[in-house]
Design a protein around this motif. Structure first.
Motif, PDB file in Angstrom:
ATOM      1  N   GLU A  10       0.846  -1.204   0.000  1.00 50.65           N
ATOM      2  CA  GLU A  10       0.000   0.000   0.000  1.00 50.65           C
ATOM      3  C   GLU A  10       0.881   1.255   0.000  1.00 50.65           C
ATOM      4  OE1 GLU A  10      -2.698   0.239   3.289  1.00 50.65           O
ATOM      5  OE2 GLU A  10      -3.720   2.008   2.476  1.00 50.65           O
ATOM      6  N   PHE A  13       2.238   1.656  -3.421  1.00 52.42           N
ATOM      7  CA  PHE A  13       1.181   2.170  -4.293  1.00 52.42           C
ATOM      8  C   PHE A  13       0.995   3.674  -4.082  1.00 52.42           C
ATOM      9  CE2 PHE A  13      -3.432   3.084  -4.733  1.00 52.42           C
ATOM     10  CZ  PHE A  13      -3.571   2.851  -6.087  1.00 52.42           C
ATOM     11  N   ARG A  17       1.606   6.057  -7.201  1.00 54.65           N
ATOM     12  CA  ARG A  17       0.294   6.117  -7.835  1.00 54.65           C
ATOM     13  C   ARG A  17       0.088   7.387  -8.669  1.00 54.65           C
ATOM     14  NH1 ARG A  17      -5.192   7.271  -4.349  1.00 54.65           N
ATOM     15  NH2 ARG A  17      -6.430   7.912  -6.138  1.00 54.65           N
ATOM     16  N   GLY A  18       0.443   8.539  -8.080  1.00 54.69           N
ATOM     17  CA  GLY A  18       0.168   9.823  -8.726  1.00 54.69           C
ATOM     18  C   GLY A  18       0.797   9.948 -10.098  1.00 54.69           C
ATOM     19  N   LEU A  21      -0.721   7.521 -12.673  1.00 50.92           N
ATOM     20  CA  LEU A  21      -2.055   7.990 -13.087  1.00 50.92           C
ATOM     21  C   LEU A  21      -1.928   9.183 -14.038  1.00 50.92           C
ATOM     22  CD1 LEU A  21      -5.068   7.488 -12.595  1.00 50.92           C
ATOM     23  CD2 LEU A  21      -4.980   9.155 -10.751  1.00 50.92           C
ATOM     24  N   ARG A  22      -0.987  10.048 -13.750  1.00 51.94           N
ATOM     25  CA  ARG A  22      -0.783  11.222 -14.601  1.00 51.94           C
ATOM     26  C   ARG A  22      -0.315  10.808 -15.995  1.00 51.94           C
ATOM     27  NH1 ARG A  22       2.690  16.565 -12.808  1.00 51.94           N
ATOM     28  NH2 ARG A  22       2.804  17.504 -14.878  1.00 51.94           N
ATOM     29  N   HIS A  25      -3.231   9.402 -17.803  1.00 43.85           N
ATOM     30  CA  HIS A  25      -4.109  10.496 -18.238  1.00 43.85           C
ATOM     31  C   HIS A  25      -3.544  11.182 -19.464  1.00 43.85           C
ATOM     32  CE1 HIS A  25      -7.650  11.355 -15.892  1.00 43.85           C
ATOM     33  NE2 HIS A  25      -7.034  10.955 -14.794  1.00 43.85           N
ATOM     34  N   ALA A  26      -2.239  11.447 -19.418  1.00 41.64           N
ATOM     35  CA  ALA A  26      -1.608  12.184 -20.516  1.00 41.64           C
ATOM     36  C   ALA A  26      -1.701  11.404 -21.819  1.00 41.64           C
ATOM     37  CB  ALA A  26      -0.141  12.468 -20.179  1.00 41.64           C
ATOM     38  N   GLU A  35      -7.627   5.097 -14.814  1.00 44.83           N
ATOM     39  CA  GLU A  35      -7.803   4.333 -13.569  1.00 44.83           C
ATOM     40  C   GLU A  35      -7.561   2.839 -13.808  1.00 44.83           C
ATOM     41  OE1 GLU A  35      -8.472   4.859 -10.370  1.00 44.83           O
ATOM     42  OE2 GLU A  35      -8.533   7.044 -10.446  1.00 44.83           O
ATOM     43  N   LEU A  38      -3.907   2.260 -14.133  1.00 41.59           N
ATOM     44  CA  LEU A  38      -3.290   2.337 -12.800  1.00 41.59           C
ATOM     45  C   LEU A  38      -3.464   1.020 -12.040  1.00 41.59           C
ATOM     46  CD1 LEU A  38      -2.079   4.269 -10.535  1.00 41.59           C
ATOM     47  CD2 LEU A  38      -4.433   4.534  -9.791  1.00 41.59           C
ATOM     48  N   GLN A  39      -4.702   0.535 -12.025  1.00 37.74           N
ATOM     49  CA  GLN A  39      -4.985  -0.704 -11.296  1.00 37.74           C
ATOM     50  C   GLN A  39      -4.206  -1.889 -11.894  1.00 37.74           C
ATOM     51  OE1 GLN A  39      -7.783  -1.528  -8.939  1.00 37.74           O
ATOM     52  NE2 GLN A  39      -7.741   0.625  -8.370  1.00 37.74           N
ATOM     53  N   ASP A  40      -4.267  -2.004 -13.213  1.00 37.95           N
ATOM     54  CA  ASP A  40      -3.606  -3.141 -13.869  1.00 37.95           C
ATOM     55  C   ASP A  40      -2.095  -3.100 -13.653  1.00 37.95           C
ATOM     56  OD1 ASP A  40      -6.034  -3.936 -14.677  1.00 37.95           O
ATOM     57  OD2 ASP A  40      -5.784  -3.490 -16.798  1.00 37.95           O
ATOM     58  N   PHE A  42      -0.448  -1.925 -11.113  1.00 36.84           N
ATOM     59  CA  PHE A  42      -0.064  -2.329  -9.760  1.00 36.84           C
ATOM     60  C   PHE A  42      -0.435  -3.782  -9.459  1.00 36.84           C
ATOM     61  CE2 PHE A  42       0.644   2.158  -9.325  1.00 36.84           C
ATOM     62  CZ  PHE A  42       1.774   2.188  -8.524  1.00 36.84           C
ATOM     63  N   TYR A 129       9.969  13.325 -17.636  1.00 34.46           N
ATOM     64  CA  TYR A 129      10.395  14.725 -17.571  1.00 34.46           C
ATOM     65  C   TYR A 129       9.281  15.691 -17.993  1.00 34.46           C
ATOM     66  CZ  TYR A 129      13.283  18.883 -18.159  1.00 34.46           C
ATOM     67  OH  TYR A 129      13.792  20.147 -18.054  1.00 34.46           O
ATOM     68  N   LEU A 131       5.787  14.754 -19.265  1.00 32.14           N
ATOM     69  CA  LEU A 131       4.391  14.450 -18.927  1.00 32.14           C
ATOM     70  C   LEU A 131       4.165  14.386 -17.424  1.00 32.14           C
ATOM     71  CD1 LEU A 131       3.457  11.808 -21.662  1.00 32.14           C
ATOM     72  CD2 LEU A 131       3.424  14.308 -21.763  1.00 32.14           C
TER      73      LEU A 131
ATOM     74  N   VAL B  57       0.415  19.021 -22.541  1.00 34.31           N
ATOM     75  CA  VAL B  57      -0.252  17.718 -22.318  1.00 34.31           C
ATOM     76  C   VAL B  57       0.007  17.243 -20.889  1.00 34.31           C
ATOM     77  CG1 VAL B  57      -0.224  15.279 -22.991  1.00 34.31           C
ATOM     78  CG2 VAL B  57      -0.245  17.044 -24.735  1.00 34.31           C
ATOM     79  N   GLY B  58       1.241  17.435 -20.419  1.00 30.60           N
ATOM     80  CA  GLY B  58       1.580  17.030 -19.053  1.00 30.60           C
ATOM     81  C   GLY B  58       0.791  17.812 -18.015  1.00 30.60           C
ATOM     82  N   ALA B  61      -2.815  16.667 -17.925  1.00 30.87           N
ATOM     83  CA  ALA B  61      -2.918  15.368 -17.257  1.00 30.87           C
ATOM     84  C   ALA B  61      -2.792  15.535 -15.748  1.00 30.87           C
ATOM     85  CB  ALA B  61      -1.827  14.435 -17.765  1.00 30.87           C
ATOM     86  N   SER B  65      -5.682  14.308 -13.287  1.00 25.44           N
ATOM     87  CA  SER B  65      -5.422  13.187 -12.368  1.00 25.44           C
ATOM     88  C   SER B  65      -5.367  13.634 -10.918  1.00 25.44           C
ATOM     89  CB  SER B  65      -4.093  12.521 -12.739  1.00 25.44           C
ATOM     90  OG  SER B  65      -3.032  13.415 -12.548  1.00 25.44           O
ATOM     91  N   TRP B  73      -7.132   2.271  -3.679  1.00 24.93           N
ATOM     92  CA  TRP B  73      -6.392   1.232  -2.967  1.00 24.93           C
ATOM     93  C   TRP B  73      -7.331   0.088  -2.552  1.00 24.93           C
ATOM     94  CZ3 TRP B  73      -2.549  -1.602  -2.354  1.00 24.93           C
ATOM     95  CH2 TRP B  73      -2.421  -2.442  -1.237  1.00 24.93           C
ATOM     96  N   ARG B  79      -8.740  -6.685  -5.843  1.00 23.64           N
ATOM     97  CA  ARG B  79      -8.249  -7.382  -7.049  1.00 23.64           C
ATOM     98  C   ARG B  79      -7.038  -8.253  -6.732  1.00 23.64           C
ATOM     99  NH1 ARG B  79      -7.450  -4.112 -12.414  1.00 23.64           N
ATOM    100  NH2 ARG B  79      -6.729  -6.182 -12.961  1.00 23.64           N
TER     101      ARG B  79
END
Lengths: 193, 200
Positions: A10, A13, A17-18, A21-22, A25-26, A35, A38-40, A42, A129, A131, B57-58, B61, B65, B73, B79
């Motif tokens: 945890e 993660f 995580r941040g 996820l970013r 998203h990018a 999302e 992210l899940q897959d 981890f 760097y 994204l 783009v960064g 995002a 996010s 979590w 899962r």
């Protein structure tokens, strides 16, 4: 994290995580897909935790997995053909003009294809760097490379991306090649048997 | 775009300028070069646009996010636990399959093995005592043994009187004609006598 210690995982993660996820998203531009990625990512990290090398940063491995998942989902779902409901909700939520939304999506698609066309080591540098907004020092440390190496990789990647974006501008979005998944996960970060 | 040797030499410096890494000795000479080279000016402009596009783009995002899912979590934990259970079940399935195969192999070895060993030791067969040949040889031996048993049974049956060729009952006649010389009177249990001819 070698043992079945979910509490330790945890923390792992929460730490990474941040940025993952970013990145998702990018590259995808879709919160739901991000999302999922992210899940897959981890879940795979947990499954392979025993084979991850402890003397190396897990960041390159994590990013490699996340990038592969992003590109495989993009190739499968064709996110450019997103449902109208998603676009209207984005317009409503962020107050975007349709033209601006289209431009944003075009830009993201061009960057996505440009990054996919790069060699693996340059992909990671660009993602971390630009994204994810890490500093040059943080990027080098995350990838376990020297500062000068990170800098030269960024230069090389910038030139490649410029050429790619220029080619895409000339060809037009309709003629742009479809997104393909980049090379599979490198085993460099995995423990040797 | 025609590039001279100087243009190629300043390629990295142009990328540094577009990125804003700060002036370096090579960067300063690249700036001097830019005053004279329109192509490199255009290249610098395109590199700068590329950097701007990447940063944009960064940044988008990062905004998108920022919220994230609160129960990320919790979902991940569910899962992970589910996939762990599935992996354990699969492992058990494999073990069961392998165990069944091993048992079957042992059974086959127990059936075929002695025949193969016998054939190898006695050298009664020139065939390689492999699985199939050993099995066939064992069947041959059993058939041969069954045939021999039948023959033996037939021979013994003849000796015990079931055969037509030989009568095994050696009964003697109980009475001879009476009154002849040499007859012997044999007392019976009921008080009478019978005559028996000695014959010599």
């Amino acid at each position: 994290m070698q043992a079945d210690d979910l509490d330790a995982f945890e923390l792992f993660f929460a730490r990474h995580r941040g940025l993952i996820l970013r990145t998702a998203h990018a590259l995808t531009g879709d919160p739901n897909v991000a999302e999922e990625v992210l899940q897959d990512t981890f879940v795979r990290a947990y499954r392979h935790r025993a084979s991850l090398r402890t003397d190396m940063s897990p960041v390159p491995w994590l990013y490699r997995v996340a990038l592969n998942l992003c590109y495989s989902r993009l190739a499968r779902r064709r996110l450019s053909e997103a449902p109208i409901d998603d676009s209207t909700s984005e317009l409503r939520d962020h107050g975007l003009e349709p033209a601006e939304l289209v431009e944003r999506e075009e830009l993201r698609r061009a960057i996505r294809r440009g990054v996919a066309a790069l060699p693996e080591k340059h992909q990671l540098v660009i993602v971390l760097y630009y994204l994810d907004g890490l500093s040059l020092q943080e990027t080098a440390e995350s990838l376990g490379i020297a500062l000068g190496t990170a800098k030269s990789r960024i230069h090389y990647a910038l030139h490649s991306l410029r050429t790619h974006l220029g080619d895409q501008r000339q060809a037009g979005p309709a003629d742009a090649p479809a997104v393909t998944a980049p090379a599979r996960v490198s085993h460099a970060a995995r423990r040797r048997p | 775009m025609i590039q001279t040797g100087a243009c190629v030499r300043h390629r990295d410096a142009l990328a540094s300028l577009a990125e804003g890494f700060g002036p370096t000795p090579t960067g300063l000479s690249a700036i001097e070069h830019l005053d004279r080279c329109a192509d490199c000016n255009r290249l610098l402009g395109e590199l700068t646009l590329t950097v701007i596009a990447l940063r944009r783009v960064g940044a988008e995002a990062e905004v998108a996010s920022r919220g994230g899912s609160d129960d990320a979590w919790a979902n991940l934990r569910v899962r992970i636990e589910r996939s762990g259970r599935r992996a354990r079940e699969q492992a058990w399935r494999w073990r069961t399959t392998l165990g069944s195969l091993a048992t079957a192999g042992l059974l086959v070895a127990a059936v075929v093995g002695p025949a193969a060993v016998h054939l190898t030791n006695t050298g009664s067969s020139e065939m390689d005592p492999g699985f199939a040949s050993a099995l066939l040889d064992r069947l041959d031996i059993q058939l041969e043994r069954a045939s021999l048993n039948a023959d033996r049974k037939s021979a013994v049956g003849g000796l015990t009187g079931t055969s037509d060729a030989v009568d095994g009952r050696l009964d003697l006649p109980t009475w001879h004609p009476a009154g002849e010389e040499g007859d012997v009177a044999i007392p019976r249990e009921n008080g009478t006598f019978r005559r028996w001819q000695t014959g010599f």
